[in-house]
Design a protein around this motif. Structure first.
Motif, mmCIF file in Angstrom:
data_model
loop_
_atom_site.group_PDB
_atom_site.id
_atom_site.type_symbol
_atom_site.label_atom_id
_atom_site.label_comp_id
_atom_site.label_asym_id
_atom_site.label_seq_id
_atom_site.Cartn_x
_atom_site.Cartn_y
_atom_site.Cartn_z
ATOM 1 N N ALA A 1 0.835 -1.195 0.000
ATOM 2 C CA ALA A 1 0.000 0.000 0.000
ATOM 3 C C ALA A 1 0.871 1.247 0.000
ATOM 4 C CB ALA A 1 -0.921 0.014 1.217
ATOM 5 N N TRP A 2 0.255 2.341 -0.418
ATOM 6 C CA TRP A 2 0.869 3.661 -0.315
ATOM 7 C C TRP A 2 0.071 4.481 0.693
ATOM 8 C CZ3 TRP A 2 5.377 5.323 -2.241
ATOM 9 C CH2 TRP A 2 5.943 4.625 -3.319
ATOM 10 N N PHE A 3 0.802 5.160 1.552
ATOM 11 C CA PHE A 3 0.219 6.088 2.500
ATOM 12 C C PHE A 3 0.874 7.451 2.315
ATOM 13 C CE2 PHE A 3 -2.273 3.366 5.316
ATOM 14 C CZ PHE A 3 -1.812 2.112 4.919
ATOM 15 N N ARG A 4 0.226 8.475 2.809
ATOM 16 C CA ARG A 4 0.835 9.807 2.753
ATOM 17 C C ARG A 4 0.501 10.580 4.028
ATOM 18 N NH1 ARG A 4 -2.932 12.693 -1.948
ATOM 19 N NH2 ARG A 4 -4.860 12.820 -0.698
ATOM 20 N N GLU B 1 -2.902 13.880 9.631
ATOM 21 C CA GLU B 1 -2.661 12.496 9.992
ATOM 22 C C GLU B 1 -2.299 11.693 8.749
ATOM 23 O OE1 GLU B 1 -5.701 12.220 13.829
ATOM 24 O OE2 GLU B 1 -5.953 10.895 12.112
ATOM 25 N N ARG B 2 -1.623 10.598 8.985
ATOM 26 C CA ARG B 2 -1.290 9.711 7.879
ATOM 27 C C ARG B 2 -2.572 9.102 7.321
ATOM 28 N NH1 ARG B 2 3.209 5.502 9.269
ATOM 29 N NH2 ARG B 2 1.687 5.012 10.859
ATOM 30 N N GLU B 3 -2.645 9.019 6.015
ATOM 31 C CA GLU B 3 -3.841 8.463 5.391
ATOM 32 C C GLU B 3 -3.449 7.469 4.304
ATOM 33 O OE1 GLU B 3 -6.219 11.267 3.247
ATOM 34 O OE2 GLU B 3 -4.488 12.225 2.293
ATOM 35 N N GLY B 4 -4.274 6.454 4.164
ATOM 36 C CA GLY B 4 -4.065 5.490 3.094
ATOM 37 C C GLY B 4 -4.458 6.082 1.762
ATOM 38 N N ALA C 1 -3.244 2.033 8.339
ATOM 39 C CA ALA C 1 -1.803 1.963 8.567
ATOM 40 C C ALA C 1 -1.439 0.956 9.646
ATOM 41 C CB ALA C 1 -1.271 3.344 8.937
ATOM 42 N N SER C 2 -2.293 0.779 10.618
ATOM 43 C CA SER C 2 -1.952 -0.039 11.784
ATOM 44 C C SER C 2 -1.730 -1.505 11.452
ATOM 45 C CB SER C 2 -3.040 0.089 12.848
ATOM 46 O OG SER C 2 -4.284 -0.366 12.344
ATOM 47 N N VAL C 3 -2.226 -1.969 10.307
ATOM 48 C CA VAL C 3 -2.102 -3.405 10.002
ATOM 49 C C VAL C 3 -0.865 -3.730 9.183
ATOM 50 C CG1 VAL C 3 -4.597 -3.670 10.119
ATOM 51 C CG2 VAL C 3 -3.494 -3.272 7.900
ATOM 52 N N TYR C 4 -0.136 -2.710 8.771
ATOM 53 C CA TYR C 4 1.047 -2.946 7.946
ATOM 54 C C TYR C 4 2.282 -3.047 8.819
ATOM 55 C CZ TYR C 4 -1.727 -2.324 3.795
ATOM 56 O OH TYR C 4 -2.676 -2.501 2.814
ATOM 57 N N PHE C 5 3.103 -4.093 8.561
ATOM 58 C CA PHE C 5 4.251 -4.368 9.404
ATOM 59 C C PHE C 5 5.494 -3.603 8.983
ATOM 60 C CE2 PHE C 5 1.543 -7.073 11.255
ATOM 61 C CZ PHE C 5 1.585 -8.429 10.996
ATOM 62 N N PHE C 6 5.662 -3.458 7.676
ATOM 63 C CA PHE C 6 6.919 -2.947 7.160
ATOM 64 C C PHE C 6 6.684 -1.632 6.430
ATOM 65 C CE2 PHE C 6 8.816 -6.790 8.386
ATOM 66 C CZ PHE C 6 7.986 -7.840 8.013
ATOM 67 N N TRP C 7 7.584 -0.691 6.667
ATOM 68 C CA TRP C 7 7.450 0.648 6.118
ATOM 69 C C TRP C 7 8.771 1.147 5.551
ATOM 70 C CZ3 TRP C 7 2.869 3.508 6.186
ATOM 71 C CH2 TRP C 7 1.815 2.935 6.896
ATOM 72 N N CYS D 1 5.548 3.684 1.277
ATOM 73 C CA CYS D 1 4.965 2.391 0.946
ATOM 74 C C CYS D 1 5.043 1.489 2.159
ATOM 75 C CB CYS D 1 5.636 1.763 -0.267
ATOM 76 S SG CYS D 1 7.361 1.349 -0.050
ATOM 77 N N ALA D 2 4.144 0.532 2.212
ATOM 78 C CA ALA D 2 4.047 -0.370 3.349
ATOM 79 C C ALA D 2 3.688 -1.761 2.855
ATOM 80 C CB ALA D 2 3.001 0.137 4.334
ATOM 81 N N ALA D 3 4.025 -2.758 3.667
ATOM 82 C CA ALA D 3 3.772 -4.140 3.288
ATOM 83 C C ALA D 3 3.312 -4.939 4.500
ATOM 84 C CB ALA D 3 5.044 -4.769 2.704
ATOM 85 N N ALA D 4 2.491 -5.937 4.217
ATOM 86 C CA ALA D 4 2.032 -6.844 5.260
ATOM 87 C C ALA D 4 1.692 -8.180 4.615
ATOM 88 C CB ALA D 4 0.802 -6.272 5.971
ATOM 89 N N PRO D 5 1.912 -9.283 5.346
ATOM 90 C CA PRO D 5 1.632 -10.605 4.768
ATOM 91 C C PRO D 5 0.165 -10.795 4.417
ATOM 92 C CG PRO D 5 3.014 -10.789 6.713
ATOM 93 C CD PRO D 5 2.534 -9.375 6.672
ATOM 94 N N TYR D 6 -0.695 -10.230 5.236
ATOM 95 C CA TYR D 6 -2.118 -10.376 4.998
ATOM 96 C C TYR D 6 -2.834 -9.186 5.607
ATOM 97 C CZ TYR D 6 -6.930 -11.872 5.286
ATOM 98 O OH TYR D 6 -8.296 -11.919 5.165
ATOM 99 N N VAL D 7 -3.816 -8.682 4.874
ATOM 100 C CA VAL D 7 -4.626 -7.575 5.376
ATOM 101 C C VAL D 7 -6.078 -7.883 5.083
ATOM 102 C CG1 VAL D 7 -5.111 -5.100 5.235
ATOM 103 C CG2 VAL D 7 -2.769 -5.919 4.977
#
Length: 125
Positions: free
Chosen positions: A35-38, A44-47, A109-115, A95-101
């Protein structure tokens, strides 16, 4: 170790286009949701956009029809093409990454592990 490195942030004239990139390393890209956030000044950070493992893309309402998230299958680079950029789009893009969302959390943002560290996009009026 999963690492994400963004690039491509530049000043862009309002109404023009810009593409930012995210180079992942340390994992197989297709095993992760991306995902991309800004986060703009004082905001606040937004998806912004997400890309599921099966390639389905989803977008936040403010950017629908203007932004496109995609990935290069050969290089695993994640892109965010931003067309008709608006002054409100000035932000640090990460950008952010997570195994499963879960389906309802793709832009949370809270569900992404890697940034990544982010890349700065400024918009000139």
């Amino acid at each position: 170790q999963v690492k994400l490195a963004e690039s491509g942030g530049d000043p862009v004239q309002a109404g023009r286009s810009l593409r930012v990139s995210c180079v992942p390393s340390g994992y197989q890209y297709n095993q992760f949701c991306m995902a991309w956030f800004r986060q703009g000044p004082g905001k606040e950070r937004e998806g912004v956009a997400s890309l599921e493992r099966d390639g389905v893309a989803r977008y936040a309402e403010p950017v629908k029809g203007r932004f496109t998230i995609s990935k290069d299958a050969a290089t695993n680079i994640l892109y965010l093409q931003m067309n008709y950029q608006e002054p409100e789009g000035a932000a640090i893009y990460c950008c952010a990454a997570a195994p499963y969302v879960g389906l309802g959390y793709l832009l949370h943002a809270s569900v992404y592990f890697f940034w990544g560290q982010g890349t700065l996009v400024s918009v000139l009026r």
